[in-house]
Design a protein around this motif. Structure first.
Motif, PDB file in Angstrom:
ATOM      1  N   GLY A 124     -53.759  -1.756  -0.926  1.00 11.42           N
ATOM      2  CA  GLY A 124     -54.313  -3.062  -0.576  1.00 11.42           C
ATOM      3  C   GLY A 124     -55.350  -2.979   0.525  1.00 11.42           C
ATOM      4  O   GLY A 124     -55.959  -1.932   0.750  1.00 11.42           O
ATOM      5  N   VAL A 125     -55.575  -4.104   1.204  1.00  6.62           N
ATOM      6  CA  VAL A 125     -56.578  -4.176   2.265  1.00  6.62           C
ATOM      7  C   VAL A 125     -56.054  -3.452   3.501  1.00  6.62           C
ATOM      8  O   VAL A 125     -55.058  -3.861   4.097  1.00  6.62           O
ATOM      9  N   LYS A 130     -61.452  -3.053   6.231  1.00  9.36           N
ATOM     10  CA  LYS A 130     -61.982  -4.029   7.178  1.00  9.36           C
ATOM     11  C   LYS A 130     -63.199  -3.482   7.905  1.00  9.36           C
ATOM     12  O   LYS A 130     -64.190  -4.190   8.097  1.00  9.36           O
ATOM     13  N   ASP A 163     -53.234 -10.605  -5.386  1.00  7.75           N
ATOM     14  CA  ASP A 163     -52.786 -10.535  -3.993  1.00  7.75           C
ATOM     15  C   ASP A 163     -53.843  -9.869  -3.115  1.00  7.75           C
ATOM     16  O   ASP A 163     -54.104 -10.315  -1.990  1.00  7.75           O
ATOM     17  N   ILE A 164     -54.426  -8.798  -3.641  1.00 10.52           N
ATOM     18  CA  ILE A 164     -55.448  -8.077  -2.856  1.00 10.52           C
ATOM     19  C   ILE A 164     -56.692  -8.958  -2.671  1.00 10.52           C
ATOM     20  O   ILE A 164     -57.247  -9.042  -1.578  1.00 10.52           O
ATOM     21  N   ASN A 166     -56.830 -12.181  -2.593  1.00 12.72           N
ATOM     22  CA  ASN A 166     -56.527 -13.226  -1.614  1.00 12.72           C
ATOM     23  C   ASN A 166     -56.508 -12.692  -0.188  1.00 12.72           C
ATOM     24  O   ASN A 166     -57.037 -13.316   0.725  1.00 12.72           O
ATOM     25  N   ALA A 167     -55.883 -11.535  -0.026  1.00 18.36           N
ATOM     26  CA  ALA A 167     -55.817 -10.933   1.305  1.00 18.36           C
ATOM     27  C   ALA A 167     -57.232 -10.627   1.802  1.00 18.36           C
ATOM     28  O   ALA A 167     -57.570 -10.837   2.969  1.00 18.36           O
ATOM     29  N   TYR A 168     -58.081 -10.135   0.897  1.00 19.92           N
ATOM     30  CA  TYR A 168     -59.443  -9.789   1.285  1.00 19.92           C
ATOM     31  C   TYR A 168     -60.232 -11.046   1.648  1.00 19.92           C
ATOM     32  O   TYR A 168     -60.937 -11.079   2.650  1.00 19.92           O
ATOM     33  N   ARG A 169     -60.079 -12.095   0.853  1.00 20.05           N
ATOM     34  CA  ARG A 169     -60.806 -13.347   1.133  1.00 20.05           C
ATOM     35  C   ARG A 169     -60.420 -13.907   2.496  1.00 20.05           C
ATOM     36  O   ARG A 169     -61.259 -14.387   3.246  1.00 20.05           O
ATOM     37  N   ASP A 170     -59.123 -13.842   2.810  1.00 25.65           N
ATOM     38  CA  ASP A 170     -58.635 -14.310   4.120  1.00 25.65           C
ATOM     39  C   ASP A 170     -59.374 -13.605   5.242  1.00 25.65           C
ATOM     40  O   ASP A 170     -59.872 -14.232   6.171  1.00 25.65           O
ATOM     41  N   PHE A 171     -59.400 -12.273   5.118  1.00 26.15           N
ATOM     42  CA  PHE A 171     -60.028 -11.472   6.153  1.00 26.15           C
ATOM     43  C   PHE A 171     -61.540 -11.710   6.201  1.00 26.15           C
ATOM     44  O   PHE A 171     -62.137 -11.870   7.256  1.00 26.15           O
TER      45      PHE A 171
END
Lengths: 420, 300
Positions: A124-125, A130, A163-164, A166-171
């Protein structure tokens, strides 16, 4: 039928990913599946793979250029790769994932229209994702393509991919990136690289190659602000063109037309565009990034380092600059240090006046009260130059907003700068 | 109106920018002219970059003594047409002066010896930059080259300590005695070169087009027959219809069987080729790092 002139356009992209995320394999796959590898190169690859005791052809071996890289199994330096499809020609800046990653990625990113960021579907992220995304944002790469690789190792699961994403978009909401794409792939097996995957029916988007081919890049240039940094003056000595005085350069941004009212900076003298040559044929309208020779109506003093702009749309002119820099040098720097600054076709001396803050690119917070910058550090600084710099903010103009610092003595390029 | 350049236009613009930057940053640059298509394209671009003024660089040619006569004739003709200055460095001179030993044996060539002559000629003429036609797609060591590539006082390339090259800001600063190699067509591929030659109608040596020639088959490689070539047991001279894909010395340039007599036909062949461009260059076949080793020594 071969299209002899093949008038496709050009996309420059950079690849980033941590060690073992399969970056070399992906590039090898793109080259292989787009038929950019010759038979004899493939044969050499098969031999080397066999010697290494592998049971498949290791496509990643294609991208190791230097002896030390092959011996150590790592990539040391940015390498450039080329392939083309009937739609587009591609230039890939392949940057190593570990050694000197920031320095190399900044180099690769500086000329790229697109960043291809690889994520391991199992991991994942992670921090490196990052970092790479932060650099893509800092360098203002217009398009980011996130490839979730090794989907074969997570049973091609849509849940894992979602999931990945979404996690990436958040960051990424904290970053300054305009255009995102997400693609689930398996570089090893070729899923969604050139050919659509049969294992991921749930994915409706384009393959990696399709996306590379179809991203619109002609709007990536700033077509608003005409900026023409003069590289050199062309004055033929023959009697025929005795009066010819042309200013040679590459249009950094904007449009210039014959008849336009212009101002030459820093002198502030005005004139009109008399003729434009691209570079030897007469044209009426010029646009970035064409290399041109420009004649002006009036005989005014113009030389290398000057900039021609429209009368009512001029760059900033100043000695004091706020900038984000990436420190590339081996020797550290601090306030008071002096360098040569190279900005468009201009050169001057510059002093680091203040180190405002450093950015920890693992976690992104600003670190204030830091006094020293080391290799691969990213920081905001204040610079003072001996002669005025003609600039725009990097966010608005990647050409007139960027600079490098050169160390006296070693002559090394020690910093990449982006004006705020 | 769409403000968009085709890939050839963008490559041309980039190369001209690099050539003008070399002119502005160095005091005494020259063009490394081999007579091959890539250095011909660099010369063509340099002419365009400074039009209507004359090309401001002399052409430097390293004459190995093993050249194709066609290449030399083409060179002399071009120089005359452009009104440019020609500087020739002779490998034979380097051998006579004991600067380099002539290779012996069945695979002897002067390919490696020319690095010495090249560096001596650069030094003798006080050139501080040499513009060459190397492309990054040619070979893996060349894939790591910069546009402005630094050479130390011994003329050597240090691939592990190259200056980072950001945006289009080139750093040509150097100490006395050091020099630069500048590669304006770094980002072009073999096919780009051919398409550009067609688009611009650039003249080339006849060797690039299919013609009848006395040849010798040596392993997988077809070599042009000349008195410089010693026939090995089992080898014989035969008349073949061939053309050259790259031009180096007579002794190392492999030909390919071809019927392509026009640019269009050549492009067609290049577009569907299944062998790498330098695949039949004997000088690249030594080992996996032949090119890197020679480049470190100062080879072009």
């Amino acid at each position: 039928m071969v299209n002899y002139y093949h008038s496709s356009d050009l996309l420059r992209f950079t690849t980033a990913g941590s060690v073992d995320v399969g970056k070399s394999t992906l590039i090898g796959r793109l080259l292989y599946d787009s038929k950019s590898i010759f038979d004899d190169q493939l044969k050499a690859l098969e031999n080397t793979s066999q010697r290494k005791g592998l049971d498949h052809v290791d496509l990643s071996l294609l991208t190791d250029g230097l002896k030390d890289e092959r011996e150590q199994g790592i990539t040391i330096d940015v390498a450039y790769r080329y392939f083309s499809t009937p739609k587009r020609k591609f230039i890939v800046a392949d940057t190593p994932g570990h050694i000197q990653y920031t320095r190399n990625m900044v180099t690769g990113a500086s000329t790229a229209n697109m960043a291809l960021i690889l994520i391991d579907a199992r991991k994942g992220v992670i921090e490196q994702t990052k970092r790479h995304s932060f650099i893509a944002s800092l360098l203002q790469i217009p398009h980011v393509l996130v490839c979730v690789n090794k989907m074969d190792l997570v049973d091609y699961s849509q849940q894992v991919f979602d999931d990945i994403v979404n996690a990436y978009r958040d960051f990424a909401s904290k970053l300054d990136i305009k255009d995102f794409h997400f693609i689930p792939i398996s570089a090893l097996n070729g899923d969604n690289v050139v050919n659509r995957s049969e294992n991921m029916g749930w994915y409706q988007g384009g393959t990696l190659l399709y996306t590379l081919e179809s991203v619109e890049v002609s709007n990536d240039h700033n077509h608003l602000d005409a900026r023409f940094p003069v590289q050199t003056v062309i004055r033929p000595h023959g009697t025929e063109q005795h009066d010819f005085r042309g200013y040679a350069g590459r249009l950094a941004s904007g449009i210039l037309r014959v008849g336009d009212e212009i101002t030459v900076l820093p002198s502030g003298l005005s004139s009109k565009v008399k003729a434009i040559y691209n570079p030897d044929k007469c044209i009426e309208t010029a646009f970035a990034p064409q290399s041109l020779t420009i004649e002006l109506e009036d005989d005014i003093d113009v030389s290398r380092g000057d900039m021609i702009a429209r009368k009512n749309n001029r760059p900033e002119v100043g000695h004091d600059i706020d900038a984000m820099i990436c420190w590339l040098g081996n020797n550290p720097t601090q306030a008071g240090a002096k360098y040569t600054i190279r900005h468009t076709s201009n050169e001057s001396k510059a002093m680091v006046k203040e180190l405002v803050y450093k950015i920890d690119i693992q976690t992104l917070p600003r670190l204030e009260n830091e006094s020293v910058l080391n290799t691969n550090d990213i920081a905001r600084i204040k610079l003072r130059t001996t002669t005025p710099i003609l600039y725009d903010s990097y966010r608005r103009n990647r050409v007139t907003g960027s600079f490098i610092l050169i160390e006296e003595g070693t002559n090394d390029t020690v910093a990449a700068g982006m004006i705020i | 109106m769409k403000y968009r350049l085709s890939h050839l236009e963008e490559l041309e613009s980039e190369s001209i920018y690099v050539i003008r930057e070399a002119f502005a940053q160095f005091e005494n640059p020259c063009i490394l002219f081999s007579g091959g298509k890539d250095s011909i394209v660099v010369t063509h671009l340099a002419v365009k970059a400074f039009a209507p003024a004359k090309i401001p660089f002399p052409l430097m040619h390293i004459d190995t003594g093993h050249n194709f006569q066609e290449t030399l004739d083409f060179r002399d003709n071009l120089v005359k047409k452009m009104g440019a200055r020609l500087v020739v460095g002779y490998v034979q001179d380097s051998i006579d002066q004991g600067r380099v030993a002539e290779e012996t044996g069945p695979n002897a060539s002067r390919n490696r010896a020319q690095s010495v002559t090249l560096l001596d000629t650069i030094e003798a003429n006080k050139f501080d930059a040499a513009l060459g036609g190397a492309r990054r797609d040619e070979e893996k060591a060349r894939a790591k080259e910069r546009f402005f590539s630094h050479r130390d006082e011994f003329g050597q390339w240090n691939p592990k300590h190259q200056r980072p090259e950001l945006w289009n800001l080139f750093n040509g600063k150097k100490q006395i005695g050091e020099h630069f190699r500048v590669f304006p067509i770094s980002n072009w591929t073999e096919l780009d070169i051919w398409q550009y030659i067609l688009k611009e109608n650039i003249e080339l040596p006849s060797l690039y087009f299919a013609h009848q020639r006395d040849c010798v088959k040596r392993g997988d490689i077809i070599l042009s027959y000349s008195p410089l070539l010693t026939l090995r047991p089992g080898e014989h001279v035969e008349e073949m219809f061939i053309r050259f894909r790259t031009l180096g010395d007579l002794t190392i340039s492999g030909a390919i069987a071809s019927t392509a007599t026009t640019l269009e036909e050549v492009i067609m062949e290049v577009a569907i080729a299944d062998q790498a461009e330098r695949g039949n260059r004997a000088d690249d076949q030594g080992s996996e790092s032949s090119m890197e080793d020679r480049k470190r020594e100062g080879y072009f």
